[in-house]
Design a protein around this motif. Structure first.
Motif, short mmCIF file in Angstrom:
data_model
loop_
_atom_site.label_atom_id
_atom_site.label_comp_id
_atom_site.label_asym_id
_atom_site.label_seq_id
_atom_site.Cartn_x
_atom_site.Cartn_y
_atom_site.Cartn_z
N GLU A 1 0.82 -1.22 0.00
CA GLU A 1 0.00 0.00 0.00
C GLU A 1 0.86 1.27 0.00
O GLU A 1 0.47 2.28 -0.55
CB GLU A 1 -0.95 -0.01 1.20
N LYS A 2 2.05 1.18 0.62
CA LYS A 2 2.90 2.38 0.72
C LYS A 2 3.62 2.70 -0.59
O LYS A 2 4.25 3.73 -0.72
CB LYS A 2 3.96 2.20 1.82
N CYS A 3 3.59 1.76 -1.53
CA CYS A 3 4.21 2.01 -2.83
C CYS A 3 3.36 2.97 -3.67
O CYS A 3 3.81 3.44 -4.71
CB CYS A 3 4.38 0.71 -3.61
N PHE A 4 2.12 3.22 -3.24
CA PHE A 4 1.18 3.99 -4.07
C PHE A 4 0.61 5.20 -3.32
O PHE A 4 0.56 5.21 -2.09
CB PHE A 4 0.01 3.08 -4.49
N CYS A 5 0.13 6.18 -4.11
CA CYS A 5 -0.64 7.30 -3.53
C CYS A 5 -2.10 7.18 -3.93
O CYS A 5 -2.95 7.81 -3.32
CB CYS A 5 -0.21 8.65 -4.07
N ASP A 6 -2.38 6.45 -5.00
CA ASP A 6 -3.74 6.41 -5.52
C ASP A 6 -4.67 5.66 -4.56
O ASP A 6 -4.42 4.49 -4.23
CB ASP A 6 -3.74 5.74 -6.89
N THR A 7 -5.74 6.32 -4.13
CA THR A 7 -6.60 5.72 -3.11
C THR A 7 -7.32 4.46 -3.59
O THR A 7 -7.54 3.54 -2.81
CB THR A 7 -7.66 6.74 -2.63
N GLU A 8 -7.65 4.41 -4.89
CA GLU A 8 -8.34 3.22 -5.41
C GLU A 8 -7.38 2.01 -5.39
O GLU A 8 -7.78 0.91 -5.02
CB GLU A 8 -8.83 3.47 -6.84
N VAL A 9 -6.14 2.25 -5.79
CA VAL A 9 -5.15 1.16 -5.80
C VAL A 9 -4.90 0.69 -4.36
O VAL A 9 -4.90 -0.51 -4.07
CB VAL A 9 -3.82 1.63 -6.45
N ILE A 10 -4.75 1.65 -3.46
CA ILE A 10 -4.50 1.31 -2.05
C ILE A 10 -5.65 0.48 -1.49
O ILE A 10 -5.44 -0.53 -0.80
CB ILE A 10 -4.28 2.59 -1.21
N SER A 11 -6.89 0.84 -1.84
CA SER A 11 -8.00 0.09 -1.24
C SER A 11 -8.06 -1.33 -1.81
O SER A 11 -8.45 -2.26 -1.10
CB SER A 11 -9.33 0.84 -1.34
N ILE A 12 -7.64 -1.53 -3.05
CA ILE A 12 -7.59 -2.91 -3.59
C ILE A 12 -6.52 -3.72 -2.84
O ILE A 12 -6.74 -4.87 -2.44
CB ILE A 12 -7.27 -2.89 -5.11
N ILE A 13 -5.35 -3.11 -2.62
CA ILE A 13 -4.28 -3.82 -1.92
C ILE A 13 -4.74 -4.20 -0.50
O ILE A 13 -4.57 -5.33 -0.05
CB ILE A 13 -2.99 -2.96 -1.87
N ASN A 38 5.16 -4.45 8.15
CA ASN A 38 3.83 -4.47 8.75
C ASN A 38 2.82 -3.66 7.96
O ASN A 38 2.11 -2.82 8.51
CB ASN A 38 3.90 -3.88 10.16
N VAL A 39 2.80 -3.87 6.67
CA VAL A 39 1.89 -3.12 5.81
C VAL A 39 1.06 -4.12 4.99
O VAL A 39 1.41 -5.30 4.91
CB VAL A 39 2.64 -2.20 4.84
N TYR A 40 -0.02 -3.64 4.41
CA TYR A 40 -0.79 -4.49 3.52
C TYR A 40 0.01 -4.71 2.23
O TYR A 40 0.48 -3.74 1.63
CB TYR A 40 -2.14 -3.86 3.19
N ILE A 41 0.17 -5.98 1.89
CA ILE A 41 0.95 -6.29 0.68
C ILE A 41 0.06 -6.95 -0.37
O ILE A 41 -1.06 -7.40 -0.07
CB ILE A 41 2.16 -7.20 1.00
N ILE A 54 -6.27 -5.83 -14.04
CA ILE A 54 -7.46 -5.37 -14.77
C ILE A 54 -7.53 -3.83 -14.76
O ILE A 54 -7.75 -3.18 -15.77
CB ILE A 54 -8.74 -5.98 -14.13
N LEU A 55 -7.27 -3.28 -13.58
CA LEU A 55 -7.32 -1.82 -13.41
C LEU A 55 -6.31 -1.12 -14.32
O LEU A 55 -6.64 -0.18 -15.05
CB LEU A 55 -6.97 -1.52 -11.95
N PHE A 56 -5.06 -1.60 -14.28
CA PHE A 56 -4.00 -0.94 -15.07
C PHE A 56 -4.16 -1.20 -16.56
O PHE A 56 -3.89 -0.32 -17.38
CB PHE A 56 -2.61 -1.41 -14.60
N ASP A 57 -4.57 -2.42 -16.94
CA ASP A 57 -4.75 -2.73 -18.37
C ASP A 57 -5.72 -1.75 -18.99
O ASP A 57 -5.48 -1.21 -20.06
CB ASP A 57 -5.32 -4.15 -18.52
#
Ligand SMILES: [Zn+2]
Length: 363
Positions: free
Chosen positions: A5-17, A33-36, A47-50
């Motif tokens: 989750e910390k690799c991203f800023c986008d809230t939609e991507v973070i919520s999927i992770i 200790n993060v969501y991976i 699917i999202l990125f494609d």
């Protein structure tokens, strides 16, 4: 590849992770200790990125008329124009997207390795149906407002503007405190004198035409003092304003940072309009000089009045707009349509001791 989750800023991507509910350490950014998320195990991000990356075409497949100067490597484009990754280098972005979109990378490596462009940016027919500005030019829109038709222009697609506003709603709860500064004497003003001016004293502002009341507030004491552009040794009175009920404003400072993954958002349409949305954000926070004409406020007054006119079930949908402060770092301002939504709950008088004049030579 494991990403987190910390690799991203986008809230939609973070919520999927986060939805995968797996906690661990991230080999990319070294967070613990993060969501991976394992790109070999799940395909949600694939699917999202494609879907999102399909707005881009590699240069070898672009028409000859497409300007070469407007093509960029995908990894650069993603870092510079989209708020998706959190502090990643170009090679890290390249590795992450080629791991997420492994199949696309296998059969269409050009997309990741060649410069890319958005074909529709130069497609007149597409632009005439999807551009926020009907001639696709901010300058045409401004000129039309200033010199042709001030209140009923056809140079902007208001349905589209209303839709983009709906993606950047920001709620505030009753009790929130904001600040408002006025240059005063040593004795200062009392609370009653700190609100929006009465109708006959109103002046043109970026969010209101003369004659229309609007309450301008800053998010902090410093922001409001900087915005007032006081001189050294001036006395100022700063009022604290408390919000009386829950409200929703349009947060224009993030209008160019809408996630391309929001459900229902046409990301191609958004991509071709991002330049115009950036312009709205810039205009809203542009520094005005004393010599500037009040005509310069017309485009932002037009947009603000439109936002004010948006209704839902017969009720006004938004109570104000929020925009960044150019006078003070991360500060921001609110322009509130109905000044009675806030109550001044106290004032303080300050003397300005120093001002930091910075300059650069222009001639
Ligand atoms: Zn990470």
């Amino acid at each position: 590849m494991i990403i987190c989750e910390k690799c991203f800023c986008d809230t939609e991507v973070i919520s999927i992770i986060r939805s995968k509910k797996e906690i661990g350490s991230c080999p990319q950014c070294k967070s613990k200790n993060v969501y991976i998320y394992d790109t070999n195990k799940y395909d949600d991000l694939n699917i999202l990125f494609d879907d999102f990356l399909s707005i881009y075409t590699p240069s070898s497949q672009l028409p000859d008329s497409y300007p070469n100067s407007e093509t960029f490597l995908l990894k650069d484009e993603l870092i510079e124009n989209w708020n998706i990754f959190n502090n990643k280098s170009k090679s890290e972005v390249y590795n992450i997207i080629t791991s997420i979109c492994k199949e696309k990378y296998q059969y269409n490596a050009e997309l990741f390795d060649q410069p890319v462009g958005i074909q529709e940016l130069y497609d007149k027919e597409y632009l005439s149906n999807h551009s926020l500005l009907t001639t696709n030019s901010w300058d045409d829109f401004v000129e039309a407002l200033e010199t042709k038709n001030r209140f009923h222009t056809h140079y902007i697609n208001l349905d589209l503007l209303e839709r983009y506003c709906s993606y950047i709603r920001k709620p505030y709860k009753a009790g929130e405190i904001f600040y408002r500064c006025r240059i005063s004497s040593k004795d200062g003003f009392n609370c009653e004198e700190m609100g929006a001016p009465p109708i006959d004293k109103t002046a043109d502002g970026r969010a209101n035409a003369r004659g229309i009341r609007c309450l301008y507030l800053g998010d902090s004491l410093d922001t409001t003092i900087y915005e007032t552009r006081v001189g050294a040794y001036d006395y100022v009175t700063v009022g604290m304003f408390e919000l009386k009920k829950d409200i929703i404003v349009v947060d224009l400072k993030v209008i160019h940072q809408i996630s391309p993954y929001i459900e229902g958002l046409d990301c191609l349409e958004y991509a071709i309009n991002r330049e115009h949305l950036n312009k709205i954000n810039d205009e809203m926070s542009k520094i005005m000089r004393r010599s500037d004409s009040t005509l310069d406020y017309i485009p932002t007054q037009y947009i603000t009045d439109f936002i004010k006119s948006i209704t839902h079930d017969g009720m006004a949908e938004y109570d104000g707009i929020e925009y960044k402060s150019v006078m003070h770092g991360d500060g921001y301002n609110l322009a509130i349509f109905d000044p009675s939504l806030f109550k001044c709950v106290g004032t303080n008088v300050y003397r300005i001791d120093t001002i930091d004049y910075r300059k650069h030579s222009i001639k």
